[in-house]
Design a protein around this motif. Structure first.
Motif, PDB file in Angstrom:
ATOM      1  N   THR A 122     -47.517  67.023 -43.454  1.00 16.57           N
ATOM      2  CA  THR A 122     -46.718  68.360 -43.331  1.00 16.57           C
ATOM      3  C   THR A 122     -45.266  68.022 -43.023  1.00 16.57           C
ATOM      4  O   THR A 122     -44.425  68.998 -43.318  1.00 16.57           O
ATOM      5  CB  THR A 122     -47.419  68.604 -41.737  1.00 16.57           C
ATOM      6  OG1 THR A 122     -48.596  68.679 -41.869  1.00 16.57           O
ATOM      7  CG2 THR A 122     -46.849  70.085 -41.129  1.00 16.57           C
ATOM      8  N   ASP A 165     -52.116  79.272 -46.758  1.00 19.82           N
ATOM      9  CA  ASP A 165     -53.436  78.800 -47.384  1.00 19.82           C
ATOM     10  C   ASP A 165     -54.223  79.193 -46.491  1.00 19.82           C
ATOM     11  O   ASP A 165     -54.332  78.683 -45.398  1.00 19.82           O
ATOM     12  CB  ASP A 165     -53.209  77.178 -47.642  1.00 19.82           C
ATOM     13  CG  ASP A 165     -54.505  76.859 -48.145  1.00 19.82           C
ATOM     14  OD1 ASP A 165     -54.993  77.391 -49.058  1.00 19.82           O
ATOM     15  OD2 ASP A 165     -55.067  75.619 -47.786  1.00 19.82           O
ATOM     16  N   LYS A 198     -52.155  63.497 -42.311  1.00 17.53           N
ATOM     17  CA  LYS A 198     -51.867  64.662 -42.617  1.00 17.53           C
ATOM     18  C   LYS A 198     -50.336  65.410 -41.968  1.00 17.53           C
ATOM     19  O   LYS A 198     -49.898  66.116 -42.569  1.00 17.53           O
ATOM     20  CB  LYS A 198     -53.221  65.669 -41.991  1.00 17.53           C
ATOM     21  CG  LYS A 198     -53.255  67.207 -42.502  1.00 17.53           C
ATOM     22  CD  LYS A 198     -54.531  67.574 -42.286  1.00 17.53           C
ATOM     23  CE  LYS A 198     -54.885  68.872 -42.772  1.00 17.53           C
ATOM     24  NZ  LYS A 198     -56.151  69.515 -42.662  1.00 17.53           N
ATOM     25  N   GLU A 199     -50.204  64.821 -40.791  1.00 13.49           N
ATOM     26  CA  GLU A 199     -49.303  65.183 -40.023  1.00 13.49           C
ATOM     27  C   GLU A 199     -47.865  64.720 -41.164  1.00 13.49           C
ATOM     28  O   GLU A 199     -46.997  65.304 -41.271  1.00 13.49           O
ATOM     29  CB  GLU A 199     -48.939  64.782 -38.879  1.00 13.49           C
ATOM     30  CG  GLU A 199     -49.779  65.051 -37.725  1.00 13.49           C
ATOM     31  CD  GLU A 199     -50.128  64.417 -36.370  1.00 13.49           C
ATOM     32  OE1 GLU A 199     -49.118  63.935 -35.958  1.00 13.49           O
ATOM     33  OE2 GLU A 199     -51.056  64.381 -35.922  1.00 13.49           O
ATOM     34  N   VAL A 258     -52.011  68.472 -47.393  1.00 13.07           N
ATOM     35  CA  VAL A 258     -51.859  69.259 -46.184  1.00 13.07           C
ATOM     36  C   VAL A 258     -52.783  70.614 -46.294  1.00 13.07           C
ATOM     37  O   VAL A 258     -52.804  71.325 -45.272  1.00 13.07           O
ATOM     38  CB  VAL A 258     -50.276  69.682 -46.139  1.00 13.07           C
ATOM     39  CG1 VAL A 258     -49.326  68.658 -45.750  1.00 13.07           C
ATOM     40  CG2 VAL A 258     -50.062  69.992 -47.366  1.00 13.07           C
ATOM     41  N   PHE A 259     -53.392  70.854 -47.480  1.00 13.88           N
ATOM     42  CA  PHE A 259     -53.980  72.090 -47.491  1.00 13.88           C
ATOM     43  C   PHE A 259     -55.458  71.844 -47.445  1.00 13.88           C
ATOM     44  O   PHE A 259     -56.261  72.920 -47.158  1.00 13.88           O
ATOM     45  CB  PHE A 259     -53.959  72.577 -48.857  1.00 13.88           C
ATOM     46  CG  PHE A 259     -52.576  73.011 -49.240  1.00 13.88           C
ATOM     47  CD1 PHE A 259     -51.710  74.060 -48.716  1.00 13.88           C
ATOM     48  CD2 PHE A 259     -51.776  72.404 -50.304  1.00 13.88           C
ATOM     49  CE1 PHE A 259     -50.683  74.445 -48.807  1.00 13.88           C
ATOM     50  CE2 PHE A 259     -50.443  72.912 -50.506  1.00 13.88           C
ATOM     51  CZ  PHE A 259     -49.782  73.896 -49.972  1.00 13.88           C
ATOM     52  N   ARG A 260     -55.849  70.642 -46.966  1.00 13.39           N
ATOM     53  CA  ARG A 260     -57.310  70.206 -46.729  1.00 13.39           C
ATOM     54  C   ARG A 260     -57.462  70.582 -45.516  1.00 13.39           C
ATOM     55  O   ARG A 260     -57.104  70.320 -44.273  1.00 13.39           O
ATOM     56  CB  ARG A 260     -57.431  68.876 -47.270  1.00 13.39           C
ATOM     57  CG  ARG A 260     -57.407  68.548 -48.773  1.00 13.39           C
ATOM     58  CD  ARG A 260     -58.061  67.511 -49.465  1.00 13.39           C
ATOM     59  NE  ARG A 260     -57.627  67.026 -50.577  1.00 13.39           N
ATOM     60  CZ  ARG A 260     -56.925  65.875 -51.027  1.00 13.39           C
ATOM     61  NH1 ARG A 260     -56.506  65.154 -50.048  1.00 13.39           N
ATOM     62  NH2 ARG A 260     -56.504  66.114 -52.382  1.00 13.39           N
ATOM     63  N   THR A 261     -58.890  71.020 -45.297  1.00 13.47           N
ATOM     64  CA  THR A 261     -59.605  71.060 -43.856  1.00 13.47           C
ATOM     65  C   THR A 261     -59.901  69.909 -43.536  1.00 13.47           C
ATOM     66  O   THR A 261     -60.370  68.830 -44.019  1.00 13.47           O
ATOM     67  CB  THR A 261     -60.617  72.156 -43.859  1.00 13.47           C
ATOM     68  OG1 THR A 261     -61.606  71.845 -44.804  1.00 13.47           O
ATOM     69  CG2 THR A 261     -59.956  73.409 -44.326  1.00 13.47           C
ATOM     70  N   PHE A 288     -50.542  76.857 -42.980  1.00 13.81           N
ATOM     71  CA  PHE A 288     -51.821  75.922 -43.297  1.00 13.81           C
ATOM     72  C   PHE A 288     -53.040  76.801 -42.597  1.00 13.81           C
ATOM     73  O   PHE A 288     -52.916  77.098 -41.465  1.00 13.81           O
ATOM     74  CB  PHE A 288     -51.524  74.766 -43.218  1.00 13.81           C
ATOM     75  CG  PHE A 288     -50.398  74.061 -43.516  1.00 13.81           C
ATOM     76  CD1 PHE A 288     -50.532  73.592 -45.037  1.00 13.81           C
ATOM     77  CD2 PHE A 288     -49.323  73.786 -42.865  1.00 13.81           C
ATOM     78  CE1 PHE A 288     -49.142  72.987 -45.698  1.00 13.81           C
ATOM     79  CE2 PHE A 288     -48.065  72.941 -43.339  1.00 13.81           C
ATOM     80  CZ  PHE A 288     -48.146  72.718 -44.753  1.00 13.81           C
ATOM     81  N   GLN A 289     -54.006  76.546 -43.381  1.00 15.38           N
ATOM     82  CA  GLN A 289     -55.265  76.846 -42.765  1.00 15.38           C
ATOM     83  C   GLN A 289     -55.824  76.323 -41.117  1.00 15.38           C
ATOM     84  O   GLN A 289     -56.013  77.008 -40.372  1.00 15.38           O
ATOM     85  CB  GLN A 289     -56.538  76.550 -43.735  1.00 15.38           C
ATOM     86  CG  GLN A 289     -57.909  77.072 -43.213  1.00 15.38           C
ATOM     87  CD  GLN A 289     -58.898  76.917 -44.266  1.00 15.38           C
ATOM     88  OE1 GLN A 289     -58.639  76.280 -45.393  1.00 15.38           O
ATOM     89  NE2 GLN A 289     -60.178  76.801 -43.667  1.00 15.38           N
ATOM     90  N   GLN A 290     -55.003  74.823 -41.264  1.00 12.73           N
ATOM     91  CA  GLN A 290     -55.472  74.040 -40.084  1.00 12.73           C
ATOM     92  C   GLN A 290     -54.542  73.995 -39.086  1.00 12.73           C
ATOM     93  O   GLN A 290     -54.276  73.307 -38.242  1.00 12.73           O
ATOM     94  CB  GLN A 290     -55.910  72.689 -40.428  1.00 12.73           C
ATOM     95  CG  GLN A 290     -57.329  72.542 -41.390  1.00 12.73           C
ATOM     96  CD  GLN A 290     -58.228  72.991 -40.386  1.00 12.73           C
ATOM     97  OE1 GLN A 290     -58.387  72.542 -39.158  1.00 12.73           O
ATOM     98  NE2 GLN A 290     -59.457  73.306 -40.782  1.00 12.73           N
ATOM     99  N   ASN A 349     -51.624  72.581 -39.002  1.00 11.49           N
ATOM    100  CA  ASN A 349     -50.784  71.517 -39.153  1.00 11.49           C
ATOM    101  C   ASN A 349     -49.793  71.505 -38.162  1.00 11.49           C
ATOM    102  O   ASN A 349     -48.535  71.011 -38.498  1.00 11.49           O
ATOM    103  CB  ASN A 349     -50.449  71.493 -40.409  1.00 11.49           C
ATOM    104  CG  ASN A 349     -51.617  71.084 -41.528  1.00 11.49           C
ATOM    105  OD1 ASN A 349     -52.652  71.497 -40.877  1.00 11.49           O
ATOM    106  ND2 ASN A 349     -51.249  70.752 -42.420  1.00 11.49           N
TER     107      ASN A 349
END
Lengths: 223, 375
Positions: B287, A168, B283-284, B372-375, A91-93, A95
């Motif tokens: 994931t 991503d 978000k975790e 999960v793909f969002r910043t 992932f970009q961030q 995670n």
């Protein structure tokens, strides 16, 4: 042999009274060991397409085959099984789980895939060594740099040897030199271990490691 | 196996402390209120339990131990004539006035019998003796009376209903539901003190059965011979007395309300912190799903966090409740935390914490996977 097959995939969302079509018949085939860069402007459907290929989201129509297994969109448990067996995410961030060390982040992913105890510890160590993180195993994510975090995320994506790795914007939060290193690592691992790598990106540097660049616009794949 | 739930819970120590503090506060509240309630009910029937009578003969429809009507003391002879009784005695219970050295007056509940020693009274003696109460104007007070009557010692004199009595004994642990102090004196002396009310009267006949007697048969025979009285087993009489206070005075509702509020505080705190934590870790959780976990894995994690909060919160809440015992005793009240109460509160804490995690379950179930793909 194709490890990723997406045929005429559509996806619509309800927004109030309106139905919005995000994907309008996207098709893509990725071979084993192939690195594909997927580029497109914001709102083009990149992330939705990635979510469908990663079995995180079901398509409205069309069909998806991952590593020879048809993804049955109607059965979430079947999707989860495909995801667990065949797909790794970056992932970009990053995670990463902030409460877990680098080694534990990888070990936890192994646990979820049915590997426990000393075997999980040994495999986590080996994977982190492969991405050059042997000396940072006990570090928490907050004590790692962006590049180091992404290496840990790559090690986690390699858990249980998935056929497909979906990334991503993996270089979006990295500086130039680190991004190049990470991309080289990606390319090398994909080709050496015959994994299909699909990278959603805006970063032109990805083109240097990609075997093929495909564009997505208005919900359709353009060659 | 990496314990993500535990590590995440302990990672944010401040949040963890807030969660367990909320649970601990609720546990202390429930234990103290529940313990005080048990203590009050224990006071209300302690004399029934300590006296050791098998059967209690009361006036008709007496509501509880303290609020009793008198009946002829000669009924005793009819009771004694029933086969299967090893001993039966009259017992007076009456409210009287004690004049204090300050000039003020206080109420006392007088227990009067001809021979207390045959009935195991006093069950705890701090000073003096109850022997020979019949030989003069002698009275014994429970030490808890000092809170209302001021300090007193054996050998002091007090006026009871206008008559001078010498204090010959100081008992311990003889209490009433209303915290009105208990006094012990001779049966006939009590009758003399309230001739209008007690002359030729008694409040109870207490009965001890012979070892081989059939309690039900004796009770039935007593009821036949004393048709204007009620006959209870000690257990039934204690229950009736307790039920009266619980149902008729609002104390039961009051205790229920406080326990309910305590539970509510605990549930709200845990639910709120777990929900906030879930929202922050959404978000975790996404994931976890992306890397191969299921909703069940996440539910298990949330359940584990709620259980840990419950166990640690319970432990932290139990300690102050125990420490409050002497403080509450100093106020003349009893805090009784029985193992049954502890077990119920513990199980309740775990169950309620788990229930509060359900709010978070719903959120996890509806996670947008693309999150999960969002910043």
């Amino acid at each position: 042999m194709f490890t990723v097959v997406a045929e005429d995939v559509t996806k619509t969302f309800r927004e109030g009274r309106e139905t919005v079509a995000v994907l309008k018949g996207a098709s893509l085939h990725v071979e084993a060991g192939e690195v594909v860069a997927l580029e497109g402007p914001s709102g083009s459907g990149k992330t939705t397409f990635l979510s469908i290929l990663g079995c995180l989201l079901s398509a409205t129509s069309g069909h998806v085959v991952i590593a020879g297994e048809k993804v049955d969109q109607a059965r979430p448990s079947a999707c989860q099984a495909v995801r667990r067996r065949h797909i790794g995410f970056v992932f970009q961030q990053f995670n990463l789980f902030p409460a877990l060390t680098a080694a534990e982040n990888v070990e936890y992913a192994l646990n979820l895939k049915g590997v426990d105890g000393t075997a999980a510890k040994a495999q986590a160590r080996e994977l982190l060594e492969r991405v050059g993180m042997a000396d940072r195993m006990r570090f928490l994510p907050r004590d790692l740099s962006g590049g180091q975090k992404q290496r840990v995320a790559i090690a986690r994506a390699l858990v249980a040897s998935p056929s497909v790795i979906l990334a991503d914007e993996p270089t979006a939060n990295l500086d130039a030199s680190v991004a190049t290193q990470v991309l080289e690592l990606f390319g090398e691992l994909a080709r050496r271990e015959q994994r299909s790598l699909l990278i959603v990106t805006h970063d032109p540097r990805v083109r240097h490691v990609a075997d093929r660049v495909v564009g997505i616009a208005d919900g359709r794949i353009a060659a | 196996m990496v314990d993500l739930g535990l590590k995440t819970l302990l990672f944010d120590k401040v949040r963890f402390l807030i969660t367990v503090s909320g649970v601990a506060f609720a546990v202390t509240l429930v234990l103290v209120q529940g313990g005080l309630f048990v203590g009050l009910l224990d006071n209300s029937t302690i004399t029934i339990e300590k006296l050791g009578a098998d059967l209690w003969i009361t006036s008709k429809n007496s509501p509880n131990l303290d609020f009793v009507h008198q009946f002829p003391d000669s009924n005793l002879y009819r009771a004694r004539s029933v086969p299967g009784i090893s001993r039966a005695d009259n017992l007076i219970l009456s409210f009287m006035q004690v004049a204090l050295p300050t000039g003020a007056e206080e109420t006392t509940i007088v227990y009067a019998m001809q021979d207390f020693s045959r009935w195991g009274v006093p069950w705890e003696l701090e000073a003096g003796s109850l022997d020979g109460l019949e030989s003069g104007s002698f009275v014994a007070f429970d030490e808890s009376a000092s809170k209302r009557f001021g300090p007193f010692e054996v050998g002091d004199y007090r006026e009871v209903n206008g008559h001078r009595f010498r204090v010959v004994g100081k008992t311990r642990g003889a209490k009433s539901f209303t915290t009105t102090p208990l006094a012990f004196m001779d049966f006939h002396r009590a009758q003399e003190l309230q001739p209008d009310l007690l002359s030729g009267k008694t409040s109870y006949i207490v009965v001890k059965l012979a070892p081989d007697a059939d309690p039900a048969a004796v009770k039935a025979e007593l009821e036949r011979r004393l048709p204007y009285n009620d006959v209870y087993t000690a257990k039934a009489w204690a229950e009736r007395s307790r039920d009266y206070w619980v149902a008729n005075t609002g104390i039961g509702f009051n205790a229920f309300l406080t326990v309910f509020l305590g539970c509510l505080v605990g549930v709200v705190v845990v639910a709120q912190t777990l929900y906030t934590s879930t929202m922050e870790h959404l978000k975790e959780f996404g994931t976890v799903k992306a890397i191969g976990g299921s909703n069940l894995d996440i539910y298990r994690m949330l359940g584990q966090q709620a259980s840990i909060a419950a166990v640690v919160g319970f432990a932290l809440g139990y300690v102050p409740a125990e420490l409050l015992k002497p403080v509450i005793a100093g106020a003349g009240l009893k805090l009784i935390i029985r193992p049954e109460l502890t077990a119920v509160v513990f199980v309740g804490t775990v169950v309620l914490c788990l229930l509060s995690a359900i709010v978070s379950f719903r959120k996890v179930k509806n996670i947008d996977p693309a999150l999960v793909f969002r910043t």
